[in-house]
Design a protein around this motif. Structure first.
Motif, PDB file in Angstrom:
ATOM      1  N   ASN A 263       6.944   7.801 -11.814  1.00 45.00           N
ATOM      2  CA  ASN A 263       8.108   7.063 -12.539  1.00 45.00           C
ATOM      3  C   ASN A 263       7.940   5.730 -12.603  1.00 45.00           C
ATOM      4  O   ASN A 263       7.484   5.548 -13.872  1.00 45.00           O
ATOM      5  N   GLU A 264       7.635   4.959 -11.705  1.00 46.85           N
ATOM      6  CA  GLU A 264       7.138   3.560 -11.898  1.00 46.85           C
ATOM      7  C   GLU A 264       6.039   3.223 -10.951  1.00 46.85           C
ATOM      8  O   GLU A 264       5.798   3.807 -10.033  1.00 46.85           O
ATOM      9  N   LEU A 265       5.528   2.030 -11.199  1.00 50.26           N
ATOM     10  CA  LEU A 265       4.464   1.447 -10.622  1.00 50.26           C
ATOM     11  C   LEU A 265       4.950   0.234 -10.042  1.00 50.26           C
ATOM     12  O   LEU A 265       5.585  -0.788 -10.677  1.00 50.26           O
ATOM     13  N   ALA A 266       4.489  -0.513  -8.838  1.00 45.17           N
ATOM     14  CA  ALA A 266       4.674  -1.811  -8.419  1.00 45.17           C
ATOM     15  C   ALA A 266       3.013  -2.124  -7.908  1.00 45.17           C
ATOM     16  O   ALA A 266       2.854  -1.496  -7.161  1.00 45.17           O
ATOM     17  N   MET A 267       2.490  -3.186  -8.294  1.00 45.30           N
ATOM     18  CA  MET A 267       1.330  -3.796  -7.853  1.00 45.30           C
ATOM     19  C   MET A 267       1.366  -4.704  -6.838  1.00 45.30           C
ATOM     20  O   MET A 267       1.126  -5.918  -7.155  1.00 45.30           O
ATOM     21  N   ARG A 268       1.992  -4.247  -5.724  1.00 44.03           N
ATOM     22  CA  ARG A 268       2.334  -5.451  -4.544  1.00 44.03           C
ATOM     23  C   ARG A 268       2.668  -4.597  -3.413  1.00 44.03           C
ATOM     24  O   ARG A 268       3.150  -3.481  -3.733  1.00 44.03           O
ATOM     25  N   PRO A 269       2.910  -4.963  -2.498  1.00 47.30           N
ATOM     26  CA  PRO A 269       3.568  -4.384  -1.007  1.00 47.30           C
ATOM     27  C   PRO A 269       5.229  -4.019  -1.711  1.00 47.30           C
ATOM     28  O   PRO A 269       5.654  -4.753  -2.703  1.00 47.30           O
ATOM     29  N   HIS A 270       5.621  -2.822  -1.277  1.00 52.94           N
ATOM     30  CA  HIS A 270       6.747  -2.332  -1.826  1.00 52.94           C
ATOM     31  C   HIS A 270       7.677  -1.742  -0.960  1.00 52.94           C
ATOM     32  O   HIS A 270       7.341  -1.470   0.256  1.00 52.94           O
ATOM     33  N   ASN A 271       8.918  -1.902  -1.202  1.00 60.91           N
ATOM     34  CA  ASN A 271      10.025  -1.447  -0.355  1.00 60.91           C
ATOM     35  C   ASN A 271       9.764  -0.166   0.414  1.00 60.91           C
ATOM     36  O   ASN A 271      10.084   0.145   1.444  1.00 60.91           O
ATOM     37  N   SER A 272       9.170   0.728  -0.418  1.00 64.95           N
ATOM     38  CA  SER A 272       8.493   2.136   0.073  1.00 64.95           C
ATOM     39  C   SER A 272       7.869   2.001   1.111  1.00 64.95           C
ATOM     40  O   SER A 272       7.520   3.011   1.910  1.00 64.95           O
ATOM     41  N   GLY A 273       7.079   0.976   1.435  1.00 61.29           N
ATOM     42  CA  GLY A 273       6.297   0.599   2.446  1.00 61.29           C
ATOM     43  C   GLY A 273       6.479  -0.202   3.513  1.00 61.29           C
ATOM     44  O   GLY A 273       5.671  -0.219   4.672  1.00 61.29           O
ATOM     45  N   HIS A 274       7.891  -0.470   3.622  1.00 59.86           N
ATOM     46  CA  HIS A 274       8.317  -1.411   4.649  1.00 59.86           C
ATOM     47  C   HIS A 274       8.202  -0.684   6.129  1.00 59.86           C
ATOM     48  O   HIS A 274       7.962  -1.191   7.114  1.00 59.86           O
ATOM     49  N   TRP A 275       8.309   0.669   5.945  1.00 63.20           N
ATOM     50  CA  TRP A 275       8.549   1.443   7.337  1.00 63.20           C
ATOM     51  C   TRP A 275       6.936   1.295   7.960  1.00 63.20           C
ATOM     52  O   TRP A 275       6.833   1.342   9.430  1.00 63.20           O
ATOM     53  N   SER A 276       5.838   0.857   7.372  1.00 70.34           N
ATOM     54  CA  SER A 276       4.600   0.687   7.935  1.00 70.34           C
ATOM     55  C   SER A 276       4.413  -0.498   8.792  1.00 70.34           C
ATOM     56  O   SER A 276       3.426  -0.662   9.573  1.00 70.34           O
ATOM     57  N   ILE A 277       5.294  -1.243   8.673  1.00 68.00           N
ATOM     58  CA  ILE A 277       5.331  -2.684   9.627  1.00 68.00           C
ATOM     59  C   ILE A 277       5.537  -2.045  11.132  1.00 68.00           C
ATOM     60  O   ILE A 277       4.702  -2.396  11.952  1.00 68.00           O
ATOM     61  N   ASP A 278       6.297  -1.111  11.171  1.00 68.67           N
ATOM     62  CA  ASP A 278       6.583  -0.646  12.639  1.00 68.67           C
ATOM     63  C   ASP A 278       6.229   0.504  12.843  1.00 68.67           C
ATOM     64  O   ASP A 278       6.285   1.092  13.978  1.00 68.67           O
ATOM     65  N   GLY A 279       5.647   1.533  11.877  1.00 69.11           N
ATOM     66  CA  GLY A 279       5.388   2.577  11.921  1.00 69.11           C
ATOM     67  C   GLY A 279       3.906   3.452  11.690  1.00 69.11           C
ATOM     68  O   GLY A 279       3.671   4.324  11.912  1.00 69.11           O
ATOM     69  N   ALA A 280       3.122   2.479  11.153  1.00 67.54           N
ATOM     70  CA  ALA A 280       1.928   2.954  10.840  1.00 67.54           C
ATOM     71  C   ALA A 280       0.774   1.769  11.603  1.00 67.54           C
ATOM     72  O   ALA A 280       1.347   0.603  12.105  1.00 67.54           O
ATOM     73  N   VAL A 281      -0.317   2.302  12.022  1.00 65.48           N
ATOM     74  CA  VAL A 281      -1.264   1.499  12.498  1.00 65.48           C
ATOM     75  C   VAL A 281      -1.880   0.262  11.761  1.00 65.48           C
ATOM     76  O   VAL A 281      -1.573  -0.952  12.267  1.00 65.48           O
ATOM     77  N   THR A 282      -1.835   0.117  10.630  1.00 62.87           N
ATOM     78  CA  THR A 282      -1.945  -0.938   9.581  1.00 62.87           C
ATOM     79  C   THR A 282      -0.838  -0.804   8.556  1.00 62.87           C
ATOM     80  O   THR A 282      -0.532   0.133   7.919  1.00 62.87           O
ATOM     81  N   SER A 283      -0.036  -1.978   8.581  1.00 64.22           N
ATOM     82  CA  SER A 283       0.984  -2.121   7.559  1.00 64.22           C
ATOM     83  C   SER A 283       0.629  -2.501   6.255  1.00 64.22           C
ATOM     84  O   SER A 283      -0.508  -3.038   5.950  1.00 64.22           O
ATOM     85  N   GLN A 284       1.408  -2.149   5.181  1.00 65.68           N
ATOM     86  CA  GLN A 284       1.107  -2.633   3.966  1.00 65.68           C
ATOM     87  C   GLN A 284       0.851  -3.881   3.777  1.00 65.68           C
ATOM     88  O   GLN A 284      -0.081  -4.324   2.897  1.00 65.68           O
ATOM     89  N   PHE A 285       1.414  -4.903   4.445  1.00 63.43           N
ATOM     90  CA  PHE A 285       1.352  -6.293   4.284  1.00 63.43           C
ATOM     91  C   PHE A 285      -0.084  -6.773   5.045  1.00 63.43           C
ATOM     92  O   PHE A 285      -0.848  -7.508   4.469  1.00 63.43           O
ATOM     93  N   GLU A 286      -0.636  -6.173   6.187  1.00 63.94           N
ATOM     94  CA  GLU A 286      -1.869  -6.324   6.629  1.00 63.94           C
ATOM     95  C   GLU A 286      -2.810  -6.013   5.557  1.00 63.94           C
ATOM     96  O   GLU A 286      -4.008  -6.582   5.426  1.00 63.94           O
ATOM     97  N   GLN A 287      -2.538  -4.415   5.062  1.00 63.01           N
ATOM     98  CA  GLN A 287      -3.635  -4.018   4.164  1.00 63.01           C
ATOM     99  C   GLN A 287      -3.778  -4.837   2.783  1.00 63.01           C
ATOM    100  O   GLN A 287      -4.987  -4.854   2.552  1.00 63.01           O
ATOM    101  N   HIS A 288      -2.827  -5.411   2.398  1.00 64.67           N
ATOM    102  CA  HIS A 288      -2.904  -6.024   1.277  1.00 64.67           C
ATOM    103  C   HIS A 288      -3.631  -7.091   1.359  1.00 64.67           C
ATOM    104  O   HIS A 288      -4.601  -7.603   0.643  1.00 64.67           O
ATOM    105  N   LEU A 289      -3.560  -7.977   2.653  1.00 62.00           N
ATOM    106  CA  LEU A 289      -4.227  -9.176   2.832  1.00 62.00           C
ATOM    107  C   LEU A 289      -5.927  -8.703   2.912  1.00 62.00           C
ATOM    108  O   LEU A 289      -6.919  -9.330   2.391  1.00 62.00           O
TER     109      LEU A 289
END
Lengths: 375, 375
Positions: A263-289
């Motif tokens: 459907n669409e693309l976003a080349m940055r951290p994205h709303n669909s990945g906010h769960w990873s802050i509290d739900g994944a070993v590595t969040s999308q924001f850490e991974q982006h850095l």
């Protein structure tokens, strides 16, 4: 190491906590004072102005983004001066122009809805006739969260957009896509290093209300291993094929016939990945850095069987997210609250909540109930 | 809501990520420019200077601390001007003076090593004679991380400290404690709101090397439910009995005879609770912010069966924590790295790492190996 982020929204804001944990310095070029990322904002200025951006970039190790709108000439000037830019202009042009994106994905053989570039109502009428009489019309540039998108069932409904296009005088086209009969929407998130390695998170289900993401279920319930693998493979191929560095979100349709379509693309951290802050070993924001610094990527495994993220949309103007804290914290001691320090306006994303746990029903109802307390 | 933190060390630094998540504003009064908490530092000045502290406090909703050293008259002046201070001076005096602390805990009937206030070598010799010939001598004020603490086996070994005490002219005493035969050291962490509610984390085991905490195992392995409950009960009684608000860490001895004895207190987030950032639903730093704002406390449950935190002590001067990142991240994609942005000096705490998982042996060896990469 210093990471420069252009744009002062909540995505820049949410890069700050992992930057602090990792001992990285983060600098933000914000559009205005009192941005959502103000705690890290070290400059305020117009990201379209070359001198402003060059001055901001002077003392950072890499430039990355809170949004995809920095003009290509500005990006190229940064690179000419030796500043690493991730994602770079060769990737970002696909995020900035949906017609380019559709053409490139078709070249790569990736599954997508039927689509066409249409220059007038006649071309649009032809497309609609060939695709069941309905379609999704999109302005190639500048749309987000449902803006610049219109579901139509006749070419006449597009006359104002074609008129605006003609006035623009650049001889452009609109994008029309097949109105996909989908079971649901999914999203696949991947992070890719400049040196090529990539790591994907589990495919998630995204639930929209009024064109805005309301909830994300991670992982997507009742998704076969094959479909999860297919979604991740698509995301990795998009990242490779478009040369994306940093986090890439690929929004997907799960067609009623079982196919998965981009459907669409976003080349940055994205709303669909906010769960990873509290739900994944590595969040999308850490991974982006990590990715934009070309550091080894972290483990993207979930830390619980289920995570559910629910967005908090602004209520009455002037009420702060934190005004409801005592109530929300008392009722939901196990739900993680995230406020963006943005002025509340009806429908504006001002925060999100995440719950994790072993039972999807339980996790989802806790997240929903906590988000509703702010509504 | 604005939280003012006095002190710019790593504890203030680690309050910033949860403050960002919660949409709180955090302000730090740091001792110097380029502090570990520099991202939030809005003032630099001497915390012993009343005018400096009053100016800093003017625009915050509550004052809290990175350390326990703010003088009592400064704290009382803040309260007189209506600024909430948590923990307050009535609690902090017990953290600032170990003799007061010992006396108060004895009053409360809490289990502790035998102890005495000794004014000269004769009194010290009497204590040693009554307690197996050895003891732990402590300066009541100003010690930390093994400083101001000396294991002695004769009163003569204390002559220099008594001489310093006599020079001081205030007629003070030293604290001597029984040298406890312990199996191991434990710590119980609790957060308490001004309105009285408190929440404890699971009791942990702390492993010291050279008088400095090296590792924390959460929860403490092979600890009976009764002993865990006893440790938590002690922490809650100390918090109530001393009127502590915010996070309180109670360092404990597990005596070879099974008794649990209070060793030291810290009235702030503490090294023994760093595991909670990555290993608990609510970290000690988020909980401290909730507590000092008198907001409902969060769930302190672990998110995995085991969490192990290992401190990273400074290596060769001048080398930054981040210099080893590529190596550490490549080898340990699932270990969380935390750098404090402090100049490295041999033995100085410059960061920590945390691993979580289902097997203690595996989790501990991963945390140890990752920390060793920085050594």
């Amino acid at each position: 190491m210093k990471v420069g982020v252009i744009g002062g929204g909540q995505l820049a804001r949410m890069m700050v906590p992992p930057a602090i944990a990792l001992g990285l310095e983060i600098r933000v070029l914000a559009e205005a004072e009192h941005s959502s990322a103000a705690i890290a904002a070290t400059a305020v200025g117009d990201y379209r102005d070359l001198d402003t951006v060059l001055a901001f970039a002077e003392d950072v190790d890499v430039i990355t983004f809170d949004h995809e709108h920095v003009p290509e000439p500005v990006l190229r000037a940064l690179i000419e001066r030796g500043v690493p830019v991730h994602p770079g202009p060769d990737a970002l042009r696909y995020a900035q122009d949906k017609l380019l994106m559709r053409a490139r994905l078709t070249e790569l053989g990736l599954p997508a809805p039927a689509w066409a570039a249409v220059h007038d109502t006649a071309e649009l009428a032809d497309f609609l006739a060939a695709n069941g009489g309905r379609g999704v019309l999109k302005t190639p540039r500048g749309g987000y969260d449902g803006k610049g998108v219109r579901v139509i069932s006749s070419a006449a409904e597009a006359e104002d957009w074609f008129a605006a296009l003609a006035e623009d005088g650049r001889g452009g086209a609109l994008l029309v896509e097949e109105l996909v009969e989908f079971r649901r929407e999914l999203a696949a998130l991947v992070a890719r290093r400049p040196s090529g390695a990539s790591v994907a998170w589990p495919t998630v289900e995204t639930i929209q209300r009024g064109g805005v993401c309301a909830e994300v279920l991670a992982p997507a319930p009742d998704l076969s291993d094959e479909a999860d693998a297919e979604a991740r493979r698509i995301a990795a191929r998009v990242a490779d094929g478009l040369g994306v560095t940093g986090v890439l979100a690929v929004e997907l349709f799960e067609h009623v016939d079982g196919r998965i379509l981009v459907n669409e693309l976003a080349m940055r951290p994205h709303n669909s990945g906010h769960w990873s802050i509290d739900g994944a070993v590595t969040s999308q924001f850490e991974q982006h850095l990590r990715a934009v610094l070309d550091l080894p990527l972290g483990d993207s495994s979930p830390i619980a069987p289920w995570s559910v993220m629910a967005n908090v949309l602004g209520g009455p103007a002037g009420e702060a997210f934190t005004d409801r804290y005592a109530e929300a914290m008392a009722a939901h001691p196990d739900v993680k609250l995230h406020g963006y320090d943005k002025t509340s306006r009806p429908g504006r994303k001002v925060g999100h909540v995440t719950a994790i746990g072993a039972s999807l029903d339980d996790v989802r109802s806790r997240a929903r109930a906590a988000a509703d307390l702010f509504g």
